[in-house]
Design an enzyme around this catalytic site. Structure first.
Site, PDB file in Angstrom:
ATOM      1  N   CYS A 123       0.826  -1.207   0.000  1.00  0.00           N
ATOM      2  CA  CYS A 123       0.000   0.000   0.000  1.00  0.00           C
ATOM      3  C   CYS A 123       0.861   1.259   0.000  1.00  0.00           C
ATOM      4  CB  CYS A 123      -0.969  -0.052   1.186  1.00  0.00           C
ATOM      5  SG  CYS A 123      -2.331   1.118   1.036  1.00  0.00           S
ATOM      6  N   HIS A 179      -3.512  -5.591   0.807  1.00  0.00           N
ATOM      7  CA  HIS A 179      -2.853  -5.871   2.089  1.00  0.00           C
ATOM      8  C   HIS A 179      -2.829  -7.369   2.408  1.00  0.00           C
ATOM      9  CE1 HIS A 179      -2.483  -1.765   3.826  1.00  0.00           C
ATOM     10  NE2 HIS A 179      -3.453  -1.499   2.983  1.00  0.00           N
ATOM     11  N   GLU A 211      -1.088  -8.829   4.550  1.00  0.00           N
ATOM     12  CA  GLU A 211      -0.930  -9.015   6.006  1.00  0.00           C
ATOM     13  C   GLU A 211      -2.274  -8.933   6.726  1.00  0.00           C
ATOM     14  OE1 GLU A 211      -0.743  -6.248   4.551  1.00  0.00           O
ATOM     15  OE2 GLU A 211      -0.852  -4.502   5.866  1.00  0.00           O
TER      16      GLU A 211
END
Lengths: 224, 83
Positions: free
Chosen positions: A86, A194, A196
Site C-alpha cells: 500500500c 494488504h 498481512e
C-alpha cells in the site's frame, strides 16, 4: 529465525499488522524507525501501509528522502527481499525502486473492501509460492491506488513477467488491472492490497499467507 | 536577492485526471456551458534567494523536478510571479 525489518515512518499505521503476520508465520519482525541508516542483520524488509509523512505533496514523495531509504536501496541492490504494501508501494515507486506511479482512484473515493487478485507471474519474491492464475482474496484500503505508467514501461513489465498480481474486477482504474509489480530482479515487490490483513479465514481470508510465506522463505534462505 | 517564483504542477497529457473530469462534469449543472479539457493541478509559491531571476528559475526548476512533481506522471512549469 528469519529477521524482518518493518520500516516505520511518521504516519505509518500498518506496522503492527505486518508484525503480527510475520510473527504468525514463525519469523521475527522488528520495527525500524525511518531515521535508521542501516538494515544490517535483517533477512527481509517490509515497508508497511499508512500515510508516511502525512502523505503531504504526494503519497511517498517525502518518505523517499527519509534516511532509511538509502539503506533500503542498498539492501535491495544486494538482492535482499523488499516488500512494499500500500503506502509502502507508493514509497517504492517514488524512490524509483519500482516503475510507475500510484494516482488517485478513478472514482475519487477511498476504497476499503476485499478484492480478488489473479497471480500473473510467480517470478518474484512475493508470488513465488503461489500458482500462476491462482485467485486470491485480499483487502484493499486506499485512496491513491490507481497504478499508472507509460505504455512502453507497461509492455516491458508484461514481457518480463513483472506484473505479479492483477485485479480480477479493477476497483480503482489501475492501468491494465495492475495490482502489484516487481523490479527487474524480482526481489523488490510492491502491491496496493494488504496480504498481512488476509491471514485468517475467521477474519475473511487467509489468502495472504501464500504470498508472505513465499516472501519469508527467501529471507530464510539468506540465513543459510 | 529574493525572487518570487510560481511552480505549476500538472498531470502529463494522456494521464487520466479523475479530479479534472469530475469538475468538468459538474460545470453544466451549475450553468457553465462550453467549458472543456479541465485539468486539475497544484500550484506552489516560493521565495528563492538567487543573484538573478534566471538563477532563481533554474533553482526552482531543479527542486520542482526533484520533489514538487513526479516526472512519471506530472510536468512542472516555473515562472516568476509578477508583483
Amino acid at each position: 529465525m528469519t529477521r524482518v525489518g518493518v520500516v516505520v515512518f511518521p504516519g505509518s499505521n500498518c506496522e503492527y499488522d505486518a508484525q503480527s503476520a510475520v510473527d504468525a508465520l514463525g519469523a521475527e519482525a522488528q520495527f525500524v524507525w525511518h531515521s535508521t541508516t542501516s538494515l544490517e542483520g535483517f533477512d527481509a524488509v517490509i515497508l508497511p501501509g499508512g500515510f508516511a509523512h502525512g502523505d503531504y505533496l504526494r503519497p511517498g514523495a517525502l518518505a523517499r528522502f527519509s534516511p532509511v531509504m538509502n539503506a533500503v536501496r542498498d539492501f535491495a541492490s544486494k538482492g535482499g527481499p523488499v516488500l512494499g504494501i500500500c503506502n509502502g508501494f507508493q514509497v517504492l515507486t517514488e524512490a524509483g525502486l519500482l516503475p510507475g506511479a500510484l494516482q488517485k482512484n478513478r472514482g475519487l473515493t477511498f476504497l476499503c473492501q476485499p478484492t480478488t487478485l489473479i497471480v500473473t507471474s510467480t517470478s518474484s519474491v512475493l508470488t513465488r509460492a503461489a500458482q500462476l492464475g491462482q485467485e486470491l482474496v485480499i483487502p484493499i484500503n486506499h485512496f491513491s491506488g490507481s497504478y499508472t505508467c507509460d505504455d512502453e514501461t507497461l509492455r516491458q513489465l508484461n514481457d518480463e513477467g513483472r506484473v505479479v498480481l492483477r485485479y480480477r474486477d479493477n476497483p480503482n482504474g489501475s492501468k491494465d488491472d495492475v495490482a502489484g509489480v516487481a523490479n527487474e530482479a524480482g526481489n523488490v515487490v510492491g502491491l496496493m492490497p494488504h496480504p498481512e490483513r488476509a491471514m485468517s479465514t475467521l477474519l475473511g481470508s487467509a489468502d495472504g499467507r501464500v504470498l508472505l510465506e513465499g516472501f519469508l522463505e527467501v529471507g530464510a534462505r539468506a540465513l543459510r | 536577492m529574493n525572487h518570487s517564483v510560481v511552480v505549476e504542477v500538472t498531470l502529463r497529457p494522456g494521464i487520466a485526471d479523475p479530479e479534472g473530469a469530475t469538475i468538468e462534469r459538474a460545470l453544466p449543472a451549475l450553468g457553465f456551458a462550453g467549458v472543456a479539457n479541465v485539468r486539475a493541478g497544484k500550484l506552489f509559491r516560493l521565495d528563492v534567494e538567487a543573484a538573478s531571476a534566471e538563477e532563481a528559475l533554474e533553482k526552482a526548476r531543479a527542486l520542482a523536478e526533484r520533489l514538487l512533481s513526479n516526472p512519471v506522471i506530472e510536468d512542472a512549469h516555473v515562472r516568476l510571479r509578477s508583483s
